[in-house]
Design a protein around this motif. Sequence first.
Motif, PDB file in Angstrom:
ATOM      1  N   ASN A   9       0.828  -1.206   0.000  1.00 14.75           N
ATOM      2  CA  ASN A   9       0.000   0.000   0.000  1.00 14.75           C
ATOM      3  C   ASN A   9       0.861   1.254   0.000  1.00 14.75           C
ATOM      4  O   ASN A   9       0.567   2.226  -0.715  1.00 14.75           O
ATOM      5  CB  ASN A   9      -0.926  -0.011   1.217  1.00 14.75           C
ATOM      6  CG  ASN A   9      -1.856   1.187   1.238  1.00 14.75           C
ATOM      7  OD1 ASN A   9      -2.643   1.401   0.319  1.00 14.75           O
ATOM      8  ND2 ASN A   9      -1.773   1.974   2.294  1.00 14.75           N
ATOM      9  N   LEU A  10       1.942   1.252   0.787  1.00 15.29           N
ATOM     10  CA  LEU A  10       2.844   2.406   0.816  1.00 15.29           C
ATOM     11  C   LEU A  10       3.461   2.647  -0.560  1.00 15.29           C
ATOM     12  O   LEU A  10       3.515   3.790  -1.037  1.00 15.29           O
ATOM     13  CB  LEU A  10       3.945   2.178   1.847  1.00 15.29           C
ATOM     14  CG  LEU A  10       5.042   3.248   1.921  1.00 15.29           C
ATOM     15  CD1 LEU A  10       4.461   4.609   2.285  1.00 15.29           C
ATOM     16  CD2 LEU A  10       6.113   2.841   2.930  1.00 15.29           C
ATOM     17  N   MET A  11       3.904   1.584  -1.219  1.00 18.49           N
ATOM     18  CA  MET A  11       4.523   1.751  -2.537  1.00 18.49           C
ATOM     19  C   MET A  11       3.481   2.144  -3.583  1.00 18.49           C
ATOM     20  O   MET A  11       3.805   2.876  -4.536  1.00 18.49           O
ATOM     21  CB  MET A  11       5.239   0.468  -2.944  1.00 18.49           C
ATOM     22  CG  MET A  11       6.358   0.039  -1.989  1.00 18.49           C
ATOM     23  SD  MET A  11       7.487   1.381  -1.478  1.00 18.49           S
ATOM     24  CE  MET A  11       8.231   1.806  -3.049  1.00 18.49           C
ATOM     25  N   ALA A  12       2.247   1.690  -3.421  1.00 15.38           N
ATOM     26  CA  ALA A  12       1.185   2.115  -4.337  1.00 15.38           C
ATOM     27  C   ALA A  12       0.947   3.622  -4.211  1.00 15.38           C
ATOM     28  O   ALA A  12       0.690   4.318  -5.203  1.00 15.38           O
ATOM     29  CB  ALA A  12      -0.106   1.344  -4.044  1.00 15.38           C
ATOM     30  N   ASP A  30       8.205   2.809 -12.830  1.00 15.42           N
ATOM     31  CA  ASP A  30       7.529   1.625 -12.294  1.00 15.42           C
ATOM     32  C   ASP A  30       8.118   1.255 -10.935  1.00 15.42           C
ATOM     33  O   ASP A  30       9.258   1.610 -10.610  1.00 15.42           O
ATOM     34  CB  ASP A  30       7.650   0.440 -13.255  1.00 15.42           C
ATOM     35  CG  ASP A  30       9.081  -0.027 -13.415  1.00 15.42           C
ATOM     36  OD1 ASP A  30       9.453  -1.023 -12.784  1.00 15.42           O
ATOM     37  OD2 ASP A  30       9.853   0.622 -14.150  1.00 15.42           O
ATOM     38  N   ILE A  31       7.312   0.568 -10.155  1.00 16.41           N
ATOM     39  CA  ILE A  31       7.711   0.066  -8.837  1.00 16.41           C
ATOM     40  C   ILE A  31       7.399  -1.423  -8.798  1.00 16.41           C
ATOM     41  O   ILE A  31       6.271  -1.830  -9.095  1.00 16.41           O
ATOM     42  CB  ILE A  31       6.969   0.787  -7.703  1.00 16.41           C
ATOM     43  CG1 ILE A  31       7.310   2.283  -7.712  1.00 16.41           C
ATOM     44  CG2 ILE A  31       7.309   0.167  -6.346  1.00 16.41           C
ATOM     45  CD1 ILE A  31       6.558   3.101  -6.668  1.00 16.41           C
ATOM     46  N   ALA A  32       8.389  -2.233  -8.451  1.00 19.59           N
ATOM     47  CA  ALA A  32       8.218  -3.682  -8.389  1.00 19.59           C
ATOM     48  C   ALA A  32       8.531  -4.179  -6.978  1.00 19.59           C
ATOM     49  O   ALA A  32       9.532  -3.774  -6.376  1.00 19.59           O
ATOM     50  CB  ALA A  32       9.134  -4.369  -9.398  1.00 19.59           C
ATOM     51  N   ILE A  33       7.679  -5.052  -6.457  1.00 20.39           N
ATOM     52  CA  ILE A  33       7.868  -5.630  -5.122  1.00 20.39           C
ATOM     53  C   ILE A  33       8.079  -7.134  -5.265  1.00 20.39           C
ATOM     54  O   ILE A  33       7.249  -7.828  -5.857  1.00 20.39           O
ATOM     55  CB  ILE A  33       6.655  -5.349  -4.217  1.00 20.39           C
ATOM     56  CG1 ILE A  33       6.393  -3.837  -4.127  1.00 20.39           C
ATOM     57  CG2 ILE A  33       6.877  -5.934  -2.830  1.00 20.39           C
ATOM     58  CD1 ILE A  33       5.157  -3.482  -3.320  1.00 20.39           C
ATOM     59  N   LEU A  48      10.167   6.742   6.683  1.00 22.98           N
ATOM     60  CA  LEU A  48      10.389   6.011   5.436  1.00 22.98           C
ATOM     61  C   LEU A  48       9.725   6.733   4.271  1.00 22.98           C
ATOM     62  O   LEU A  48      10.292   6.804   3.175  1.00 22.98           O
ATOM     63  CB  LEU A  48       9.848   4.585   5.554  1.00 22.98           C
ATOM     64  CG  LEU A  48       9.985   3.718   4.306  1.00 22.98           C
ATOM     65  CD1 LEU A  48      11.432   3.629   3.846  1.00 22.98           C
ATOM     66  CD2 LEU A  48       9.405   2.320   4.567  1.00 22.98           C
ATOM     67  N   ARG A  49       8.553   7.275   4.502  1.00 27.85           N
ATOM     68  CA  ARG A  49       7.868   8.018   3.439  1.00 27.85           C
ATOM     69  C   ARG A  49       8.704   9.225   3.002  1.00 27.85           C
ATOM     70  O   ARG A  49       8.831   9.502   1.806  1.00 27.85           O
ATOM     71  CB  ARG A  49       6.493   8.460   3.938  1.00 27.85           C
ATOM     72  CG  ARG A  49       5.639   9.160   2.876  1.00 27.85           C
ATOM     73  CD  ARG A  49       4.341   9.648   3.511  1.00 27.85           C
ATOM     74  NE  ARG A  49       3.529   8.519   3.943  1.00 27.85           N
ATOM     75  CZ  ARG A  49       2.673   7.892   3.150  1.00 27.85           C
ATOM     76  NH1 ARG A  49       2.525   8.281   1.893  1.00 27.85           N
ATOM     77  NH2 ARG A  49       1.966   6.892   3.604  1.00 27.85           N
ATOM     78  N   VAL A  72      11.653  -3.295  -4.655  1.00 24.59           N
ATOM     79  CA  VAL A  72      11.575  -3.580  -3.223  1.00 24.59           C
ATOM     80  C   VAL A  72      11.797  -5.077  -3.031  1.00 24.59           C
ATOM     81  O   VAL A  72      11.120  -5.895  -3.657  1.00 24.59           O
ATOM     82  CB  VAL A  72      10.206  -3.172  -2.642  1.00 24.59           C
ATOM     83  CG1 VAL A  72      10.186  -3.381  -1.138  1.00 24.59           C
ATOM     84  CG2 VAL A  72       9.877  -1.725  -3.003  1.00 24.59           C
ATOM     85  N   GLY A  73      12.760  -5.415  -2.182  1.00 27.77           N
ATOM     86  CA  GLY A  73      13.059  -6.824  -1.958  1.00 27.77           C
ATOM     87  C   GLY A  73      13.477  -7.081  -0.526  1.00 27.77           C
ATOM     88  O   GLY A  73      13.484  -6.178   0.322  1.00 27.77           O
TER      89      GLY A  73
END
Length: 289
Positions: A9-12, A30-33, A48-49, A72-73
């Motif tokens: 949710n934070l990355m969204a 793009d953001i990939a988790i 963190l935000r 994000v990993g």
Amino acid sequence: ATAPVDVANLMAQMSEMFALFAAEKALRFDIAIAADVPGVLMLDEIKLRRVLINLIGNAIKFTERGAVHVSVGADAGMLVVLVEDSGPGIKDADRERIFEPYERSDTQADGSGLGLAIVARLMKQMHGQIAWLQRQSRGSAFEIRLPLVPVVDDIRQALRSGDVDVLVCDDDRDITDLLSMQLRRAGVSVRVCDSQQTVLARIAEKAPDIIVLDARLGDMAGTDIAQQLRKHGNMLPLLLFSSVSAENGRQMALASGCNDFLAKPVSANVLLERIEHILQVAARRGSNA
């Protein structure tokens, strides 16, 4: 203060916040988790935000063409966020000072130069790390690492539903077979190994949530392996077990960087309780940081 945070949710929210900015500059964004990142972690969301807004905002701001990619990993007990761009990069002469106040690359003409200094300070407050990574191609890459701390209330359920990965290391095959069979019956996800090489190989494949480590693995002491992991910044929870007395074993374990000790013979129930205890202590420390 730390609290349970929904990572996806934070990355969204970050994606929604910066999508228009990137689109206005015709940049791919793009953001990939990764699949191994827990859904909810104990994090200081406010700090963190601020870190993410600074890093992603700078990446888009200073990139005129190409792309900005955020991944994000999870690695070695750490949450890892990598922000990469195809911008002008950072000159060699600037790289040693980029995290100091009022320092910025000559390619970054705008701004006060305080951004990365603030990010570095926030990461330190969260017991994390930030680094600029060398790249062969054009652009910049910043990596942040934070302790990967599960929510305390969810540990017992996660452990018994296979969501916690336990690595059991002993060169006695009978012991690993027995413990892994008993732990799996309790719903625990277990991997096994029998040497220093296989310990490191299992960690490289996928970092476990905790390692149960025999004090002697072949020709190498388990305490030496623990010290080696700690020397390289690997803070995975470690539980040492051996046939020595509990008092001597605990001193040996703590001196080598392990979190706790169990004396052999070890029953699955006692091992399960101790694993749960170590993970809960780690979570509480993270929530109080």
